[in-house]
Design a protein around this motif. Structure first.
Motif, PDB file in Angstrom:
ATOM      1  N   SER A  13       0.819  -1.214   0.000  1.00 55.27           N
ATOM      2  CA  SER A  13       0.000   0.000   0.000  1.00 55.27           C
ATOM      3  C   SER A  13       0.854   1.265   0.000  1.00 55.27           C
ATOM      4  N   TRP A  16       1.063   3.717  -3.081  1.00 53.52           N
ATOM      5  CA  TRP A  16      -0.134   4.413  -3.560  1.00 53.52           C
ATOM      6  C   TRP A  16       0.138   5.714  -4.311  1.00 53.52           C
ATOM      7  N   GLU A 250       3.842  -0.350   6.378  1.00 59.26           N
ATOM      8  CA  GLU A 250       2.462  -0.080   5.990  1.00 59.26           C
ATOM      9  C   GLU A 250       1.549   0.106   7.199  1.00 59.26           C
ATOM     10  N   PHE A 268      -5.932   1.735  -2.778  1.00 61.04           N
ATOM     11  CA  PHE A 268      -4.589   1.183  -2.773  1.00 61.04           C
ATOM     12  C   PHE A 268      -4.347   0.210  -3.906  1.00 61.04           C
TER      13      PHE A 268
END
Length: 269
Positions: A13, A16, A250, A268
Motif C-alpha cells: 500500500s 499508492w 504499511e 490502494f
C-alpha cells in the motif's frame, strides 16, 4: 536482481502515490525500454528520459570536469534524466518524477547550483567529499518520506518525531492531521523483495493549512507543491544530523489514512 513484474505496485500500500503512473506499464511482459518509459512519463514529469551515456574510461591524468556532463546538469540545463535500462532504481526514479514533478525539478535545480558553485569558473576535478547540504539533498532524493501535516498540529508532530514516538504520529494520521507519502525512489525500490529488511525513512515535514484533502491526487499535488517550496527555501535540508525518521511500514504509515476510496476501484489498488 529482481525480475520485472508489471504489478509490483500492487504488492504494498506504500506504493499508492505511484499508482496512476505505474499502472501505465501494467501488463508489460518484459522490461519497458527507456524510450517507452519516456513516451509514457515525460509529459507528466516535465523532463525526458534517455539512456545513460557510457562512463568514460579512467585515465591516469584527470581531465578538467565538464560541468555540463554531470547528472544534475543534464536534468536542470538540458531537460533529460540519464536512465539505465532494465533497472529498478532508475525506473522508480522515473515514476517519482512523473508523480512529484515540481519537487524533483526543484531538487535537481538546487543540486546543480550547489555543485556548480563548488566547481567555480575553472573546474579541475570534483571535490572528494560532498557538503552537508549535498548529503541532505541526496537523502531527500533517495530515502525520504513526505509528511503532510495540518499547521496547528505541527508542533505536536515535531515533538513526536523528536521522541521517536511512532504511535503518536500514527494517532495524528488516524485523526486526519497528517498523511505520509513515500518520495525517495530508493525507498520504493526497497519495497520490492518479498522479505524486506527494516528501514527507517527520513521525514520531510510539510506544514499546510487544514483540513487535508481526502482525494489522493489532490494530496499528491499538495505534497509536491509544498516540497518544491521547501526545497527553494534557503538553508533547508542542509543539516542531516537534525533529520528525523519513521519506519517504512504499511501498518504505521497507511493504517490511519484519511484518504477515501475512489469511484471505480480501491484506493490502494
Amino acid at each position: 536482481m529482481i525480475a520485472w513484474d508489471s504489478r509490483f505496485f500492487r504488492k504494498s500500500s506504500l506504493y499508492w502515490p505511484l499508482q496512476d503512473v505505474a499502472a501505465r506499464f501494467e501488463g508489460a511482459l518484459e522490461w519497458p525500454a527507456v524510450e517507452a518509459v519516456d513516451a509514457a512519463l515525460s509529459e507528466a514529469a516535465g523532463v525526458h528520459f534517455r539512456p545513460q551515456p557510457p562512463r568514460p574510461r579512467r585515465r591516469r591524468r584527470r581531465r578538467p570536469v565538464d560541468p555540463s556532463s554531470l547528472y544534475d546538469a543534464r536534468i536542470h540545463v538540458e531537460g533529460w534524466v540519464p536512465t539505465r535500462p532494465s533497472n529498478w532504481h532508475d525506473f522508480m526514479n522515473a515514476l517519482v518524477w512523473a508523480t512529484f514533478p515540481a519537487g524533483k525539478r526543484a531538487l535537481h535545480a538546487r543540486q546543480h547550483r550547489t555543485v556548480a558553485a563548488r566547481l567555480g569558473d575553472a573546474p579541475k576535478a570534483l571535490p572528494d567529499r560532498r557538503t552537508r547540504e549535498q548529503d541532505g539533498l541526496a537523502m531527500l532524493d533517495e530515502g525520504s518520506l513526505l509528511l503532510l501535516a495540518v499547521e496547528g498540529r505541527v508542533s505536536a508532530i515535531t515533538a513526536a518525531l523528536e521522541a521517536r514516538d511512532t504511535s503518536a504520529v500514527q494517532n495524528e494520521m488516524a485523526e486526519g492531521s497528517a498523511l505520509a507519502l513515500v518520495f525517495g525512489h530508493a525507498l520504493y525500490e526497497s519495497l520490492l523483495p518479498e522479505e524486506r529488511r527494516s528501514i527507517w525513512a527520513m521525514v520531510a515535514l510539510l506544514p499546510c493549512p487544514g483540513p487535508l484533502p481526502t482525494e489522493r491526487r489532490a494530496c499528491i499535488r499538495l505534497a509536491d507543491a509544498r516540497l518544491a517550496e521547501l526545497i527553494t527555501t534557503p538553508g533547508t535540508f542542509s543539516q542531516p544530523e537534525t533529520f528525523r525518521s519513521l519506519p517504512l511500514d504499511e501498518r504505521v504509515l497507511c493504517g490511519g489514512s484519511v484518504l477515501r476510496r475512489e469511484p471505480g476501484g480501491e484506493f490502494f489498488g
